[in-house]
Design a protein around this motif. Sequence first.
Motif, mmCIF file in Angstrom:
data_model
loop_
_atom_site.group_PDB
_atom_site.id
_atom_site.type_symbol
_atom_site.label_atom_id
_atom_site.label_comp_id
_atom_site.label_asym_id
_atom_site.label_seq_id
_atom_site.Cartn_x
_atom_site.Cartn_y
_atom_site.Cartn_z
ATOM 1 N N ALA A 170 37.255 32.990 21.631
ATOM 2 C CA ALA A 170 36.781 32.875 21.138
ATOM 3 C C ALA A 170 35.527 32.651 20.390
ATOM 4 C CB ALA A 170 37.328 30.407 20.116
ATOM 5 N N ALA A 171 34.887 31.947 21.155
ATOM 6 C CA ALA A 171 33.058 31.820 20.952
ATOM 7 C C ALA A 171 32.606 33.635 20.674
ATOM 8 C CB ALA A 171 31.840 31.352 22.238
ATOM 9 N N LEU A 172 33.267 34.289 21.866
ATOM 10 C CA LEU A 172 32.994 35.991 21.710
ATOM 11 C C LEU A 172 33.102 36.936 20.492
ATOM 12 C CD1 LEU A 172 32.348 38.034 23.734
ATOM 13 C CD2 LEU A 172 34.064 38.984 23.999
ATOM 14 N N ILE A 173 34.227 35.940 20.121
ATOM 15 C CA ILE A 173 34.433 36.954 18.351
ATOM 16 C C ILE A 173 33.776 36.248 17.629
ATOM 17 C CG2 ILE A 173 36.359 36.268 16.821
ATOM 18 C CD1 ILE A 173 38.607 36.302 19.304
ATOM 19 N N LEU A 174 33.922 34.985 17.586
ATOM 20 C CA LEU A 174 32.591 34.442 16.822
ATOM 21 C C LEU A 174 31.396 35.337 16.647
ATOM 22 C CD1 LEU A 174 33.417 30.363 16.751
ATOM 23 C CD2 LEU A 174 33.596 32.522 14.752
ATOM 24 N N THR A 175 31.134 35.038 18.003
ATOM 25 C CA THR A 175 29.221 36.140 18.379
ATOM 26 C C THR A 175 29.324 37.093 17.704
ATOM 27 O OG1 THR A 175 28.992 34.482 19.992
ATOM 28 C CG2 THR A 175 27.526 36.484 19.749
ATOM 29 N N CYS A 176 30.520 37.968 18.208
ATOM 30 C CA CYS A 176 30.378 39.533 18.064
ATOM 31 C C CYS A 176 30.264 39.566 16.366
ATOM 32 C CB CYS A 176 31.161 40.519 18.492
ATOM 33 S SG CYS A 176 31.385 40.713 19.873
ATOM 34 N N LYS A 177 31.371 39.001 15.438
ATOM 35 C CA LYS A 177 31.466 38.655 14.609
ATOM 36 C C LYS A 177 29.772 38.573 13.596
ATOM 37 C CE LYS A 177 33.429 36.810 9.993
ATOM 38 N NZ LYS A 177 34.974 36.152 9.917
ATOM 39 N N GLN B 37 25.752 36.152 29.152
ATOM 40 C CA GLN B 37 25.426 35.105 27.904
ATOM 41 C C GLN B 37 25.598 33.758 27.759
ATOM 42 O OE1 GLN B 37 21.756 35.604 28.418
ATOM 43 N NE2 GLN B 37 22.054 33.533 27.633
ATOM 44 N N LEU B 38 27.076 33.985 27.336
ATOM 45 C CA LEU B 38 28.538 32.984 26.830
ATOM 46 C C LEU B 38 28.823 32.241 27.953
ATOM 47 C CD1 LEU B 38 30.692 34.955 24.034
ATOM 48 C CD2 LEU B 38 28.966 33.004 23.861
ATOM 49 N N LEU B 39 29.264 33.631 28.960
ATOM 50 C CA LEU B 39 29.175 33.047 30.477
ATOM 51 C C LEU B 39 28.260 31.465 31.175
ATOM 52 C CD1 LEU B 39 31.204 34.876 32.023
ATOM 53 C CD2 LEU B 39 32.410 33.430 31.509
ATOM 54 N N ALA B 40 27.126 32.235 31.512
ATOM 55 C CA ALA B 40 25.544 31.195 31.339
ATOM 56 C C ALA B 40 25.583 29.923 30.804
ATOM 57 C CB ALA B 40 24.420 32.445 31.835
ATOM 58 N N LEU B 41 25.676 30.195 29.380
ATOM 59 C CA LEU B 41 25.566 28.985 28.893
ATOM 60 C C LEU B 41 26.815 28.016 28.158
ATOM 61 C CD1 LEU B 41 24.699 30.782 25.066
ATOM 62 C CD2 LEU B 41 22.942 29.632 26.686
ATOM 63 N N CYS C 95 30.596 22.362 25.661
ATOM 64 C CA CYS C 95 30.361 23.381 24.661
ATOM 65 C C CYS C 95 32.061 23.209 24.042
ATOM 66 C CB CYS C 95 30.094 24.821 25.227
ATOM 67 S SG CYS C 95 31.268 25.261 26.411
ATOM 68 N N ASP C 96 31.721 23.938 22.639
ATOM 69 C CA ASP C 96 33.202 24.208 22.285
ATOM 70 C C ASP C 96 32.684 25.696 21.723
ATOM 71 O OD1 ASP C 96 31.869 24.180 19.254
ATOM 72 O OD2 ASP C 96 30.596 22.565 20.306
ATOM 73 N N PRO C 97 33.600 26.651 21.158
ATOM 74 C CA PRO C 97 33.426 27.992 20.319
ATOM 75 C C PRO C 97 31.785 27.558 19.147
ATOM 76 C CG PRO C 97 35.659 27.331 20.684
ATOM 77 C CD PRO C 97 35.666 26.296 20.670
ATOM 78 N N GLU C 98 32.246 27.070 18.755
ATOM 79 C CA GLU C 98 31.201 27.349 17.478
ATOM 80 C C GLU C 98 29.463 27.244 17.862
ATOM 81 O OE1 GLU C 98 34.348 25.419 17.338
ATOM 82 O OE2 GLU C 98 35.282 26.910 15.623
ATOM 83 N N LYS D 9 24.334 29.298 19.729
ATOM 84 C CA LYS D 9 23.351 29.909 21.178
ATOM 85 C C LYS D 9 23.374 30.884 20.891
ATOM 86 C CE LYS D 9 24.086 24.482 22.597
ATOM 87 N NZ LYS D 9 24.756 24.038 23.942
ATOM 88 N N ALA D 10 24.529 31.735 21.572
ATOM 89 C CA ALA D 10 24.575 33.061 21.924
ATOM 90 C C ALA D 10 23.830 33.999 20.883
ATOM 91 C CB ALA D 10 26.262 33.829 22.174
#
Length: 79
Positions: free
Chosen positions: A18-25, A43-47, A53-56, A61-62
Amino acid sequence: MKVPNGHYDNDQLSVLSAALILTCKELDISGTDDVIRERIAVQLLALAQSEPCDPESLSAKAVEQFRNPLRATPINRVA
């Protein structure tokens, strides 16, 4: 949820996905730009390893770090 390095359960994968989808959008990155999407995923994995964390919040942060690379969290590479 804090995501440990290594193995991920379904809930952790859902948060990361979900975080990847939000970040790319937010960054207007297409689904076909695999190189940039992989960079964001790393980067998301490192964070996700550094704090709960939650997706938002993970995405926010990413996005900030992607736009301001000098503030980015260092990525520990596993040999």
